[in-house]
Design a protein around this motif. Structure first.
Motif, mmCIF file in Angstrom:
data_model
loop_
_atom_site.group_PDB
_atom_site.id
_atom_site.type_symbol
_atom_site.label_atom_id
_atom_site.label_comp_id
_atom_site.label_asym_id
_atom_site.label_seq_id
_atom_site.Cartn_x
_atom_site.Cartn_y
_atom_site.Cartn_z
ATOM 1 N N UNK A 1 34.346 -19.077 -76.677
ATOM 2 C CA UNK A 1 33.405 -18.164 -77.115
ATOM 3 C C UNK A 1 33.940 -16.902 -77.451
ATOM 4 N N UNK A 2 35.071 -16.373 -76.925
ATOM 5 C CA UNK A 2 35.879 -15.028 -77.097
ATOM 6 C C UNK A 2 36.295 -15.133 -78.542
ATOM 7 N N UNK A 3 37.333 -16.422 -78.773
ATOM 8 C CA UNK A 3 38.016 -16.633 -79.795
ATOM 9 C C UNK A 3 37.128 -16.842 -81.232
ATOM 10 N N UNK A 4 35.689 -17.046 -80.971
ATOM 11 C CA UNK A 4 34.859 -17.090 -82.179
ATOM 12 C C UNK A 4 33.847 -16.181 -82.354
ATOM 13 N N UNK A 5 34.494 -15.087 -81.646
ATOM 14 C CA UNK A 5 33.554 -13.685 -81.768
ATOM 15 C C UNK A 5 32.453 -13.837 -81.098
ATOM 16 N N UNK A 6 32.222 -14.300 -79.797
ATOM 17 C CA UNK A 6 31.135 -14.353 -79.111
ATOM 18 C C UNK A 6 30.968 -13.318 -78.082
ATOM 19 N N UNK A 7 31.904 -12.229 -78.077
ATOM 20 C CA UNK A 7 31.632 -10.951 -77.266
ATOM 21 C C UNK A 7 30.650 -9.947 -78.059
ATOM 22 N N UNK A 8 29.444 -9.709 -77.696
ATOM 23 C CA UNK A 8 28.572 -8.842 -78.077
ATOM 24 C C UNK A 8 27.871 -8.109 -77.029
ATOM 25 N N UNK A 9 27.003 -7.080 -77.586
ATOM 26 C CA UNK A 9 26.386 -6.437 -76.611
ATOM 27 C C UNK A 9 26.747 -6.151 -75.361
#
Length: 80
Positions: A37-45
């Motif tokens: 998730x983090x490697x694919x840009x999944x950190x948001x909000x």
């Protein structure tokens, strides 16, 4: 949710994943999901905000004293 099978993972990588998962209190599957998730840009909000505040917030880091600048050497003169 989708399923993903990854074959031919190096034993060293698997062991490091196992240790990392244990350190974070996760299963290996959950740790792999977090990494992907983090490697694919999944950190948001809120998760991104919490991460950035943890890394750069008021209670993070150290305070450094600025060095005395009174005895600096003169700047180089390139016109000579």
């Amino acid at each position: 949710m989708a399923m993903l099978t990854i074959r031919n993972i190096d034993e060293g990588v698997k062991e490091r994943l196992r240790v990392r998962a244990a350190q974070n209190g996760h299963s290996m599957e959950e740790e792999a999901r977090i990494i992907l998730k983090r490697a694919t840009g999944g950190i948001t909000g809120k998760e991104l905000w919490d991460l950035s505040r943890g890394l750069f917030g008021e209670n993070s880091g150290i305070a450094l004293e600025l060095p005395d600048r009174n005895n600096d050497r003169p700047p180089v003169n390139f016109e000579q």
